[in-house]
Design a protein around this motif. Structure first.
Motif, PDB file in Angstrom:
ATOM      1  N   ARG A 329     -37.012 -21.749  33.278  1.00 59.86           N
ATOM      2  CA  ARG A 329     -36.348 -21.178  32.130  1.00 59.86           C
ATOM      3  C   ARG A 329     -35.437 -19.737  32.560  1.00 59.86           C
ATOM      4  NH1 ARG A 329     -40.479 -24.548  29.585  1.00 59.86           N
ATOM      5  NH2 ARG A 329     -41.942 -23.299  30.314  1.00 59.86           N
ATOM      6  N   VAL A 330     -36.232 -19.655  33.096  1.00 63.20           N
ATOM      7  CA  VAL A 330     -36.297 -17.536  33.665  1.00 63.20           C
ATOM      8  C   VAL A 330     -34.934 -17.204  34.183  1.00 63.20           C
ATOM      9  CG1 VAL A 330     -36.992 -15.502  35.030  1.00 63.20           C
ATOM     10  CG2 VAL A 330     -38.443 -16.978  33.294  1.00 63.20           C
ATOM     11  N   ARG A 331     -34.554 -18.986  35.139  1.00 62.00           N
ATOM     12  CA  ARG A 331     -33.196 -19.295  35.769  1.00 62.00           C
ATOM     13  C   ARG A 331     -32.682 -19.153  34.625  1.00 62.00           C
ATOM     14  NH1 ARG A 331     -31.636 -23.641  39.552  1.00 62.00           N
ATOM     15  NH2 ARG A 331     -29.598 -22.280  40.942  1.00 62.00           N
ATOM     16  N   LYS A 332     -32.454 -19.733  34.516  1.00 65.85           N
ATOM     17  CA  LYS A 332     -30.889 -20.161  33.135  1.00 65.85           C
ATOM     18  C   LYS A 332     -31.043 -18.550  32.084  1.00 65.85           C
ATOM     19  CE  LYS A 332     -29.458 -24.403  32.280  1.00 65.85           C
ATOM     20  NZ  LYS A 332     -28.780 -24.456  33.676  1.00 65.85           N
ATOM     21  N   ASP A 333     -31.832 -18.236  31.752  1.00 65.36           N
ATOM     22  CA  ASP A 333     -31.692 -16.753  31.606  1.00 65.36           C
ATOM     23  C   ASP A 333     -30.376 -15.518  31.880  1.00 65.36           C
ATOM     24  OD1 ASP A 333     -32.969 -17.823  28.856  1.00 65.36           O
ATOM     25  OD2 ASP A 333     -35.171 -16.749  29.832  1.00 65.36           O
ATOM     26  N   LEU A 334     -31.004 -15.927  33.004  1.00 63.82           N
ATOM     27  CA  LEU A 334     -30.796 -14.805  34.151  1.00 63.82           C
ATOM     28  C   LEU A 334     -29.565 -15.440  35.295  1.00 63.82           C
ATOM     29  CD1 LEU A 334     -34.060 -13.134  36.359  1.00 63.82           C
ATOM     30  CD2 LEU A 334     -32.706 -12.142  33.603  1.00 63.82           C
ATOM     31  N   GLY A 335     -28.829 -16.273  34.276  1.00 63.94           N
ATOM     32  CA  GLY A 335     -27.362 -16.477  34.633  1.00 63.94           C
ATOM     33  C   GLY A 335     -27.345 -17.481  35.534  1.00 63.94           C
ATOM     34  N   ASN A 354     -44.576 -13.790  32.091  1.00 63.80           N
ATOM     35  CA  ASN A 354     -43.967 -14.571  30.797  1.00 63.80           C
ATOM     36  C   ASN A 354     -45.121 -15.117  30.608  1.00 63.80           C
ATOM     37  OD1 ASN A 354     -42.063 -13.424  31.333  1.00 63.80           O
ATOM     38  ND2 ASN A 354     -40.713 -15.269  31.263  1.00 63.80           N
ATOM     39  N   VAL A 355     -45.904 -15.914  31.698  1.00 66.03           N
ATOM     40  CA  VAL A 355     -47.073 -16.514  31.288  1.00 66.03           C
ATOM     41  C   VAL A 355     -47.866 -15.930  31.818  1.00 66.03           C
ATOM     42  CG1 VAL A 355     -48.120 -18.763  32.190  1.00 66.03           C
ATOM     43  CG2 VAL A 355     -45.751 -19.096  32.815  1.00 66.03           C
ATOM     44  N   LEU A 356     -48.583 -15.665  32.106  1.00 65.05           N
ATOM     45  CA  LEU A 356     -49.393 -14.428  31.680  1.00 65.05           C
ATOM     46  C   LEU A 356     -49.786 -13.113  30.498  1.00 65.05           C
ATOM     47  CD1 LEU A 356     -51.043 -13.205  35.706  1.00 65.05           C
ATOM     48  CD2 LEU A 356     -51.519 -15.510  34.148  1.00 65.05           C
ATOM     49  N   MET A 357     -48.347 -13.317  30.228  1.00 68.67           N
ATOM     50  CA  MET A 357     -48.412 -11.963  29.469  1.00 68.67           C
ATOM     51  C   MET A 357     -48.555 -12.821  27.874  1.00 68.67           C
ATOM     52  SD  MET A 357     -48.335  -9.352  30.583  1.00 68.67           S
ATOM     53  CE  MET A 357     -48.565  -8.332  29.085  1.00 68.67           C
ATOM     54  N   GLY A 358     -48.441 -14.166  27.680  1.00 70.92           N
ATOM     55  CA  GLY A 358     -49.087 -15.145  26.444  1.00 70.92           C
ATOM     56  C   GLY A 358     -46.857 -15.369  25.798  1.00 70.92           C
ATOM     57  N   GLU A 359     -46.624 -13.985  26.366  1.00 68.64           N
ATOM     58  CA  GLU A 359     -44.602 -13.412  25.152  1.00 68.64           C
ATOM     59  C   GLU A 359     -44.219 -13.415  26.972  1.00 68.64           C
ATOM     60  OE1 GLU A 359     -44.819 -10.394  22.608  1.00 68.64           O
ATOM     61  OE2 GLU A 359     -42.525 -10.834  22.811  1.00 68.64           O
ATOM     62  N   ARG A 360     -42.932 -14.475  26.328  1.00 65.88           N
ATOM     63  CA  ARG A 360     -42.186 -14.562  27.133  1.00 65.88           C
ATOM     64  C   ARG A 360     -41.216 -12.501  27.493  1.00 65.88           C
ATOM     65  NH1 ARG A 360     -37.186 -17.497  27.587  1.00 65.88           N
ATOM     66  NH2 ARG A 360     -37.637 -18.063  29.724  1.00 65.88           N
ATOM     67  N   TYR A 361     -40.732 -11.721  28.924  1.00 64.33           N
ATOM     68  CA  TYR A 361     -40.407 -10.942  28.529  1.00 64.33           C
ATOM     69  C   TYR A 361     -40.631  -9.330  28.170  1.00 64.33           C
ATOM     70  CZ  TYR A 361     -36.836 -14.419  30.807  1.00 64.33           C
ATOM     71  OH  TYR A 361     -36.032 -15.575  31.511  1.00 64.33           O
ATOM     72  N   ILE A 392     -33.716  -4.871  29.042  1.00 62.53           N
ATOM     73  CA  ILE A 392     -32.989  -3.874  29.472  1.00 62.53           C
ATOM     74  C   ILE A 392     -33.136  -2.778  28.027  1.00 62.53           C
ATOM     75  CG2 ILE A 392     -31.515  -4.462  31.546  1.00 62.53           C
ATOM     76  CD1 ILE A 392     -29.188  -4.101  30.083  1.00 62.53           C
ATOM     77  N   GLY A 393     -32.918  -3.029  26.499  1.00 63.56           N
ATOM     78  CA  GLY A 393     -33.307  -2.684  25.887  1.00 63.56           C
ATOM     79  C   GLY A 393     -31.754  -1.779  25.727  1.00 63.56           C
ATOM     80  N   LYS A 394     -31.431  -2.217  23.565  1.00 69.44           N
ATOM     81  CA  LYS A 394     -30.497  -2.338  22.972  1.00 69.44           C
ATOM     82  C   LYS A 394     -29.581  -1.021  23.767  1.00 69.44           C
ATOM     83  CE  LYS A 394     -28.130  -2.965  18.930  1.00 69.44           C
ATOM     84  NZ  LYS A 394     -28.129  -4.546  17.923  1.00 69.44           N
ATOM     85  N   GLU A 395     -30.252   0.478  23.326  1.00 69.32           N
ATOM     86  CA  GLU A 395     -29.465   1.751  24.184  1.00 69.32           C
ATOM     87  C   GLU A 395     -28.578   1.026  25.615  1.00 69.32           C
ATOM     88  OE1 GLU A 395     -32.752   1.046  23.392  1.00 69.32           O
ATOM     89  OE2 GLU A 395     -33.639   1.671  25.977  1.00 69.32           O
ATOM     90  N   ASN A 396     -29.248   0.325  26.258  1.00 63.55           N
ATOM     91  CA  ASN A 396     -28.288   0.114  27.863  1.00 63.55           C
ATOM     92  C   ASN A 396     -27.555  -0.538  28.000  1.00 63.55           C
ATOM     93  OD1 ASN A 396     -30.407   2.408  28.628  1.00 63.55           O
ATOM     94  ND2 ASN A 396     -31.884   1.113  28.905  1.00 63.55           N
TER      95      ASN A 396
END
Ligand code: CO
Length: 469
Positions: A329-335, A354-361, A392-396
């Motif tokens: 899944r991460v791989r697909k997200d990152l191209g 992503n798994v340990l934090m319980g929320e992706r990214y 990266i955040g909207k500003e970047n």
């Protein structure tokens, strides 16, 4: 059909894959003269993780190791693995540093340089190829093999022809994870041969248990070189066995012509060392045998062991399956990048987070951010814009780059030279060690200085059979 040649990996990739690159030069020296008699296409003995491991764990100067090895490999080309514009590290260097590193490698004894980029972005290999050719060495471009919608036979054929235009002397398919199946290897090599007249070298790992069949089918399609390891350091996450492949091809159109008696001397030599590595825990059963999860998750051996370790450090070993499911899944997200260092570390670490934090990214490494910013180069597929914005955040979003990343990096040799000298560098080779691994090289220079005034404790331990951990 021309016979197949063998590239022997025991001194680099096999040791890196099975015993975390901890083979000291003392284990190599008694057998290298015999190895030089075999007639391998090349012997891979430097680069990859060996450089870092020499400085960090083995208290060896990697440049000295190279000079000593080359003094024994009089007939056999020595080969190294170079991560293109990343040299041996994990981020991009200025062109002048890449140029000096390549030229010093050749000057100290390297004959062939295998150059790859974790995104197969040819722009990131250009400087290394040019420097290799200028130094009079053989430049081999390695394409990272990976599965995915974008990686069609047309893709491989086209990129093969581009490699020839770039001035490479040979082409390698680098299958980190043993993903390449026999019939697919036949089709792949056939497609590459349509795209280029360059010799083709196939590099795979035994991880998924198919590698020797894959080599056979590649031979049928005309592959020129296969990468193998002497039997005690073959199979598992390493390469197929040299001895077995030579025997399998004997008397066929692909006969390697290598002398089994000579090869037996080499495998006999490494057998007690293998036993010792099992006893002291360097060689774990985890990297041996066949791992069918590889086919499903496309996880290279090194990446798998890293993720296992990261989870164990957090006391979360039970999350391995979840993490392995998060990787694609991460791989697909990152191209959809291939999974090879450093993209394998980026994707692997991100999947663990992503798994340990319980929320992706929710949490990202700087490396994930840099990949999203284009600082590693171009991915073959577009990234998931929503994910990129979260990373990266909207500003970047407007700061993303599309040029060759090194075009934005100022020359750096002068700065590294000054800094390295302040930290104990005594030669240009030392400066390049420092440029590659500043802290590790500084510690090594200090250690080296200390040896001049006191007894060498580590070497004494090594002589007793204990290896620095
Ligand atoms: Co490999």
């Amino acid at each position: 059909m021309a016979k197949v040649q063998i590239m022997e990996t025991v001194l680099r990739d096999a040791g890196q894959s099975l015993i975390a690159t901890r083979m000291p030069i003392e284990e190599m020296l008694p057998i290298v003269d015999t190895m030089d008699q075999v007639g391998y296409a090349a012997v891979e003995c430097w680069g990859g993780a060996t450089f870092d491991s020499c400085l960090r764990f083995l208290h060896e100067d990697p440049w000295e190791r190279l000079r000593v090895l080359k003094s024994h490999f009089k007939k056999t080309p020595t080969q190294m693995l170079l991560r293109g514009q990343n040299i041996l590290g994990y981020s991009h260097y200025a062109d002048d540093v890449v140029d000096r590193f390549v030229k010093k490698s050749v000057e100290n004894g390297i004959d062939r340089i295998r150059i790859f980029d974790c995104l197969n972005d040819l722009r990131n290999m250009k400087t290394a190829v040019k420097a290799t050719k200028e130094a009079g060495a053989h430049a081999q471009i390695a394409l990272v093999y990976t599965l995915g919608d974008a990686y069609t036979l047309e893709y491989w054929e086209k990129i093969a022809s581009q490699i020839e235009e770039l001035g490479a002397d040979s082409l390698c398919i680098k299958d980190m994870s043993g993903l390449l199946r026999p019939q697919q290897a036949y089709e792949l090599v056939t497609a590459l041969k349509r795209g280029t007249k360059l010799p083709i070298d196939l590099h795979t790992h035994y991880t998924s248990g198919q590698a020797s069949m894959t080599y056979w089918k590649a031979a049928e399609a005309g592959v020129d070189i296969i990468d193998c390891a002497t039997t005690p350091f073959a199979l598992g996450t390493s390469q197929p066995s040299t001895d077995v492949m030579v025997e399998a091809f004997r008397g066929t159109a692909y006969d390697t012509g290598l002398d089994q008696n000579l090869l037996k001397k080499i495998s006999d030599y490494f057998t007690p060392y293998r036993e010792e590595c099992i006893k002291n825990g360097l060689l774990s059963t985890k990297v041996l045998g066949v791992n069918t999860r590889t086919m499903l998750y496309q996880v290279p051996g090194g990446m798998l062991s890293n993720m296992i370790k990261q989870l164990a450090d957090q006391g979360k070993s039970d999350k391995l399956t979840e993490v392995l499911e998060e990787v694609p899944r991460v791989r697909k997200d990152l191209g959809e990048p291939p999974l090879v260092t450093p993209s394998s570390q980026i994707v692997g670490t991100q999947a663990v987070m992503n798994v340990l934090m319980g929320e992706r990214y929710k949490m990202c490494t700087q490396q994930t951010k840099d990949l999203c910013l284009g600082k590693y180069g171009q991915t073959i597929k577009p990234m998931n814009e929503e994910v990129v914005e979260k990373v990266i955040g909207k500003e970047n979003m407007s700061k993303r780059i599309t040029c060759r990343p090194a075009d934005l990096i100022e020359p750096a040799m002068e700065k590294f030279t000054k800094e390295a000298k302040e930290h104990g560098a005594e030669s240009e080779e030392d400066v390049l060690s420092y440029a590659s691994f500043p802290q590790v090289a500084t510690d090594f220079f200090k250690w080296r200085q200390a040896q001049k005034t006191k007894v060498d404790v580590t070497k004494a331990d090594t002589a007793n059979g204990a290896y620095p951990a």
